[in-house]
Design an enzyme around this catalytic site. Structure first.
Site, PDB file in Angstrom:
ATOM      1  N   LYS A  53       0.825  -1.227   0.000  1.00 45.87           N
ATOM      2  CA  LYS A  53       0.000   0.000   0.000  1.00 45.87           C
ATOM      3  C   LYS A  53       0.856   1.273   0.000  1.00 45.87           C
ATOM      4  O   LYS A  53       2.068   1.224   0.267  1.00 45.87           O
ATOM      5  CB  LYS A  53      -0.918  -0.034   1.228  1.00 45.87           C
ATOM      6  CG  LYS A  53      -1.920  -1.186   1.214  1.00 45.87           C
ATOM      7  CD  LYS A  53      -2.912  -1.067   2.366  1.00 45.87           C
ATOM      8  CE  LYS A  53      -3.916  -2.194   2.353  1.00 45.87           C
ATOM      9  NZ  LYS A  53      -4.956  -2.034   3.390  1.00 45.87           N
ATOM     10  N   TYR A  66     -12.414  -2.373  -3.642  1.00 42.34           N
ATOM     11  CA  TYR A  66     -12.922  -2.549  -2.272  1.00 42.34           C
ATOM     12  C   TYR A  66     -14.444  -2.428  -2.219  1.00 42.34           C
ATOM     13  O   TYR A  66     -14.986  -2.019  -1.203  1.00 42.34           O
ATOM     14  CB  TYR A  66     -12.276  -1.509  -1.348  1.00 42.34           C
ATOM     15  CG  TYR A  66     -10.872  -1.861  -0.892  1.00 42.34           C
ATOM     16  CD1 TYR A  66     -10.623  -2.991  -0.107  1.00 42.34           C
ATOM     17  CD2 TYR A  66      -9.789  -1.042  -1.201  1.00 42.34           C
ATOM     18  CE1 TYR A  66      -9.351  -3.298   0.341  1.00 42.34           C
ATOM     19  CE2 TYR A  66      -8.500  -1.348  -0.752  1.00 42.34           C
ATOM     20  CZ  TYR A  66      -8.298  -2.478   0.020  1.00 42.34           C
ATOM     21  OH  TYR A  66      -7.028  -2.782   0.468  1.00 42.34           O
ATOM     22  N   PHE A 121     -15.512   3.714   6.907  1.00 44.89           N
ATOM     23  CA  PHE A 121     -14.138   4.065   6.539  1.00 44.89           C
ATOM     24  C   PHE A 121     -13.894   3.978   5.029  1.00 44.89           C
ATOM     25  O   PHE A 121     -12.764   4.142   4.581  1.00 44.89           O
ATOM     26  CB  PHE A 121     -13.125   3.189   7.290  1.00 44.89           C
ATOM     27  CG  PHE A 121     -13.303   1.700   7.090  1.00 44.89           C
ATOM     28  CD1 PHE A 121     -12.801   1.062   5.956  1.00 44.89           C
ATOM     29  CD2 PHE A 121     -13.949   0.943   8.048  1.00 44.89           C
ATOM     30  CE1 PHE A 121     -12.959  -0.295   5.764  1.00 44.89           C
ATOM     31  CE2 PHE A 121     -14.112  -0.432   7.868  1.00 44.89           C
ATOM     32  CZ  PHE A 121     -13.610  -1.048   6.722  1.00 44.89           C
ATOM     33  N   ARG A 173      -1.640 -14.407   4.798  1.00 45.25           N
ATOM     34  CA  ARG A 173      -2.328 -13.728   5.909  1.00 45.25           C
ATOM     35  C   ARG A 173      -1.511 -13.853   7.194  1.00 45.25           C
ATOM     36  O   ARG A 173      -1.484 -12.934   8.016  1.00 45.25           O
ATOM     37  CB  ARG A 173      -3.753 -14.269   6.067  1.00 45.25           C
ATOM     38  CG  ARG A 173      -4.620 -13.929   4.845  1.00 45.25           C
ATOM     39  CD  ARG A 173      -6.048 -14.395   4.972  1.00 45.25           C
ATOM     40  NE  ARG A 173      -6.812 -13.614   5.932  1.00 45.25           N
ATOM     41  CZ  ARG A 173      -7.271 -12.389   5.697  1.00 45.25           C
ATOM     42  NH1 ARG A 173      -7.031 -11.794   4.538  1.00 45.25           N
ATOM     43  NH2 ARG A 173      -7.977 -11.758   6.600  1.00 45.25           N
ATOM     44  N   THR A 196      -5.101  -7.209  10.788  1.00 42.34           N
ATOM     45  CA  THR A 196      -5.409  -5.940  10.093  1.00 42.34           C
ATOM     46  C   THR A 196      -4.949  -4.736  10.902  1.00 42.34           C
ATOM     47  O   THR A 196      -4.344  -3.805  10.375  1.00 42.34           O
ATOM     48  CB  THR A 196      -6.933  -5.846   9.842  1.00 42.34           C
ATOM     49  OG1 THR A 196      -7.343  -6.996   9.108  1.00 42.34           O
ATOM     50  CG2 THR A 196      -7.288  -4.584   9.074  1.00 42.34           C
ATOM     51  N   ARG A 247       2.754  -6.314   9.308  1.00 45.27           N
ATOM     52  CA  ARG A 247       2.013  -5.196   9.908  1.00 45.27           C
ATOM     53  C   ARG A 247       2.574  -4.824  11.271  1.00 45.27           C
ATOM     54  O   ARG A 247       2.593  -3.644  11.632  1.00 45.27           O
ATOM     55  CB  ARG A 247       0.527  -5.525   9.963  1.00 45.27           C
ATOM     56  CG  ARG A 247      -0.124  -5.385   8.572  1.00 45.27           C
ATOM     57  CD  ARG A 247      -1.456  -6.043   8.525  1.00 45.27           C
ATOM     58  NE  ARG A 247      -2.205  -5.759   7.296  1.00 45.27           N
ATOM     59  CZ  ARG A 247      -3.228  -6.485   6.891  1.00 45.27           C
ATOM     60  NH1 ARG A 247      -3.623  -7.537   7.592  1.00 45.27           N
ATOM     61  NH2 ARG A 247      -3.864  -6.175   5.781  1.00 45.27           N
ATOM     62  N   ASN A 298      -2.036   0.265   6.730  1.00 46.07           N
ATOM     63  CA  ASN A 298      -1.483  -0.975   7.291  1.00 46.07           C
ATOM     64  C   ASN A 298      -0.597  -1.752   6.307  1.00 46.07           C
ATOM     65  O   ASN A 298      -0.467  -2.965   6.390  1.00 46.07           O
ATOM     66  CB  ASN A 298      -2.604  -1.856   7.866  1.00 46.07           C
ATOM     67  CG  ASN A 298      -3.593  -2.308   6.813  1.00 46.07           C
ATOM     68  OD1 ASN A 298      -3.524  -1.892   5.671  1.00 46.07           O
ATOM     69  ND2 ASN A 298      -4.508  -3.176   7.201  1.00 46.07           N
ATOM     70  N   HIS A 319      -2.245  -5.462   1.698  1.00 46.38           N
ATOM     71  CA  HIS A 319      -3.543  -6.139   1.583  1.00 46.38           C
ATOM     72  C   HIS A 319      -3.282  -7.552   1.087  1.00 46.38           C
ATOM     73  O   HIS A 319      -2.389  -7.760   0.256  1.00 46.38           O
ATOM     74  CB  HIS A 319      -4.455  -5.425   0.578  1.00 46.38           C
ATOM     75  CG  HIS A 319      -5.624  -6.271   0.160  1.00 46.38           C
ATOM     76  ND1 HIS A 319      -6.768  -6.341   0.904  1.00 46.38           N
ATOM     77  CD2 HIS A 319      -5.788  -7.125  -0.892  1.00 46.38           C
ATOM     78  CE1 HIS A 319      -7.608  -7.196   0.320  1.00 46.38           C
ATOM     79  NE2 HIS A 319      -7.027  -7.690  -0.772  1.00 46.38           N
ATOM     80  N   GLU A 359      -9.680 -11.083  -7.334  1.00 38.18           N
ATOM     81  CA  GLU A 359      -8.771  -9.945  -7.139  1.00 38.18           C
ATOM     82  C   GLU A 359      -7.578 -10.008  -8.112  1.00 38.18           C
ATOM     83  O   GLU A 359      -7.130  -8.981  -8.609  1.00 38.18           O
ATOM     84  CB  GLU A 359      -8.293  -9.912  -5.686  1.00 38.18           C
ATOM     85  CG  GLU A 359      -9.418  -9.567  -4.717  1.00 38.18           C
ATOM     86  CD  GLU A 359      -8.963  -9.431  -3.280  1.00 38.18           C
ATOM     87  OE1 GLU A 359      -9.790  -9.036  -2.449  1.00 38.18           O
ATOM     88  OE2 GLU A 359      -7.784  -9.721  -2.972  1.00 38.18           O
TER      89      GLU A 359
HETATM   90  P1  CMP Z   1      -7.346  -4.638   3.867  1.00 39.72           P
HETATM   91  O1  CMP Z   1      -6.878  -5.995   4.230  1.00 39.72           O
HETATM   92  O2  CMP Z   1      -6.748  -3.971   2.694  1.00 39.72           O
HETATM   93  O3  CMP Z   1      -8.945  -4.692   3.656  1.00 39.72           O
HETATM   94  C1  CMP Z   1      -9.798  -3.600   3.916  1.00 39.72           C
HETATM   95  C2  CMP Z   1      -9.085  -2.467   4.542  1.00 39.72           C
HETATM   96  O4  CMP Z   1      -9.894  -1.510   5.194  1.00 39.72           O
HETATM   97  C3  CMP Z   1      -8.189  -2.981   5.665  1.00 39.72           C
HETATM   98  O5  CMP Z   1      -7.113  -3.694   5.127  1.00 39.72           O
HETATM   99  C4  CMP Z   1      -7.843  -1.717   6.402  1.00 39.72           C
HETATM  100  O6  CMP Z   1      -6.698  -1.077   5.860  1.00 39.72           O
HETATM  101  C5  CMP Z   1      -9.052  -0.864   6.129  1.00 39.72           C
HETATM  102  N1  CMP Z   1      -9.783  -0.668   7.382  1.00 39.72           N
HETATM  103  C6  CMP Z   1     -10.363  -1.601   8.126  1.00 39.72           C
HETATM  104  N2  CMP Z   1     -10.907  -1.042   9.221  1.00 39.72           N
HETATM  105  C7  CMP Z   1     -10.670   0.282   9.156  1.00 39.72           C
HETATM  106  C8  CMP Z   1     -10.956   1.367   9.983  1.00 39.72           C
HETATM  107  N3  CMP Z   1     -11.635   1.212  11.124  1.00 39.72           N
HETATM  108  N4  CMP Z   1     -10.529   2.592   9.594  1.00 39.72           N
HETATM  109  C9  CMP Z   1      -9.849   2.742   8.430  1.00 39.72           C
HETATM  110  N5  CMP Z   1      -9.540   1.725   7.596  1.00 39.72           N
HETATM  111  C10 CMP Z   1      -9.930   0.503   7.966  1.00 39.72           C
END
Ligand code: CMP
Length: 140
Positions: free
Chosen positions: A11, A51, A59, A87, A93, A104, A114, A117, A128
């Protein structure tokens, strides 16, 4: 366990800090093979399509603006049980919950920013991967 492929995205928070090589080393050290990879700049609409499942989440706007805020590296990782293995290598996450040694835990800045993905299941991985790559670009 079967050989699988999974979609990974490095990212914008990580590309900005020049962490692509360090993150790729984590994948390769875990036995995952990078069989396709490209650095691209997403638009907010392209991030939103990717997404789409999160469109109703509070969010969503923050997530798509962040994913379009700088270059990302999209990649296909291959290996035994690649979806689950990736994972594990990524960690939870929220970096506050991520196990020591995971990507992470070491690199992520927040739950939103983070660093990586990864697909959550083989079916999602196929969708994907097809979003970013043609069959000709996958060279195992
Ligand atoms: P990812 O695995 O890319 O899948 C969805 C993404 O949404 C997740 O990682 C986070 O980066 C993001 N995400 C999840 N929860 C929140 C949150 N509370 N605020 C902002 N971003 C979020």
């Amino acid at each position: 366990m079967a050989i699988e492929r999974t979609l990974s995205i490095i990212k914008p928070d990580a590309t900005r800090r020049n962490l692509t090589g360090k993150i790729n080393a984590k994948f390769e050290d875990a036995g995952l093979r990078i069989v396709a990879q490209k650095r691209i700049q997403l638009t907010i609409d392209q991030a939103g399509m990717f997404y789409d499942v999160h469109r109703a989440r509070p969010f969503f706007g923050e997530l798509t603006e962040f994913m379009a805020s700088g270059p990302v590296v999209v990649q296909v990782l291959e290996g035994e049980g690649a979806v689950l293995k990736n994972r594990e290598v990524m960690g939870a996450t929220n970096p506050a919950d991520a196990a020591p040694g995971t990507i992470r835990a070491e690199f992520a800045e927040s739950v939103g920013e983070n660093s990586v993905h990864g697909s959550d299941a083989p079916e999602t991985a196929a969708q994907e991967i097809a979003y970013f790559f043609s069959g000709l670009e996958l060279v195992g």
